[in-house]
Motif scaffolding. Structure first.
Motif, mmCIF file in Angstrom:
data_model
loop_
_atom_site.group_PDB
_atom_site.id
_atom_site.type_symbol
_atom_site.label_atom_id
_atom_site.label_comp_id
_atom_site.label_asym_id
_atom_site.label_seq_id
_atom_site.Cartn_x
_atom_site.Cartn_y
_atom_site.Cartn_z
ATOM 1 N N HIS A 74 0.863 -1.181 0.000
ATOM 2 C CA HIS A 74 0.000 0.000 0.000
ATOM 3 C C HIS A 74 0.900 1.230 0.000
ATOM 4 N N CYS A 75 1.060 1.822 -1.152
ATOM 5 C CA CYS A 75 1.995 2.936 -1.277
ATOM 6 C C CYS A 75 1.356 4.037 -2.123
ATOM 7 N N HIS A 76 1.502 5.264 -1.665
ATOM 8 C CA HIS A 76 1.034 6.413 -2.439
ATOM 9 C C HIS A 76 2.261 7.020 -3.116
ATOM 10 N N THR A 77 2.323 6.956 -4.424
ATOM 11 C CA THR A 77 3.487 7.428 -5.177
ATOM 12 C C THR A 77 3.872 8.860 -4.845
ATOM 13 N N PRO A 78 2.939 9.798 -4.787
ATOM 14 C CA PRO A 78 3.352 11.168 -4.435
ATOM 15 C C PRO A 78 4.009 11.243 -3.060
ATOM 16 N N SER A 80 5.879 9.020 -1.697
ATOM 17 C CA SER A 80 7.254 8.531 -1.847
ATOM 18 C C SER A 80 8.151 9.585 -2.476
ATOM 19 N N ILE A 81 7.625 10.271 -3.465
ATOM 20 C CA ILE A 81 8.412 11.287 -4.168
ATOM 21 C C ILE A 81 8.716 12.479 -3.254
ATOM 22 N N ARG A 83 8.642 12.552 0.106
ATOM 23 C CA ARG A 83 9.068 12.207 1.451
ATOM 24 C C ARG A 83 10.277 13.050 1.868
#
Length: 94
Positions: A74-78, A80-81, A83
């Motif tokens: 369960h990861c939200h790409t934005p 991660s970018i 962080r």
């Protein structure tokens, strides 16, 4: 992968309650042999002396649970970018 007599292994964790992903099986008192980030052997009971001699690091789990690695599914790409991008601001301002 089979355990080889001529090879040293990275980690042996023994005396553990091992929770496997195979049919939700649990080993009450077992050991896990790890090499280069991979499980080489998962077995019930104490490890054989010959196996202990082939492990570089030996850890006694003292009856604690041992689980295989987890994957973040369960990861939200934005997230991660970005962080750490706004770490200069306090979380709560007032």
């Amino acid at each position: 992968m089979a355990v080889r007599a001529d090879k040293m292994y990275d980690l042996l964790i023994h005396n553990a309650a091992v929770i496997t992903l195979d049919n939700e099986e649990m080993i009450d008192n077992g050991f896990v042999l790890v090499h280069e980030g991979r499980f080489i052997q998962v077995s019930e009971g104490p490890p054989p002396l010959a196996l202990k001699e082939k492990a570089v690091n030996i850890k006694d789990a003292k009856g604690k649970w041992l689980l295989s690695g987890f994957f973040n599914t369960h990861c939200h790409t934005p997230m991660s970018i970005l962080r750490g991008a706004l770490m200069i601001y306090p979380l709560i301002s007032g």
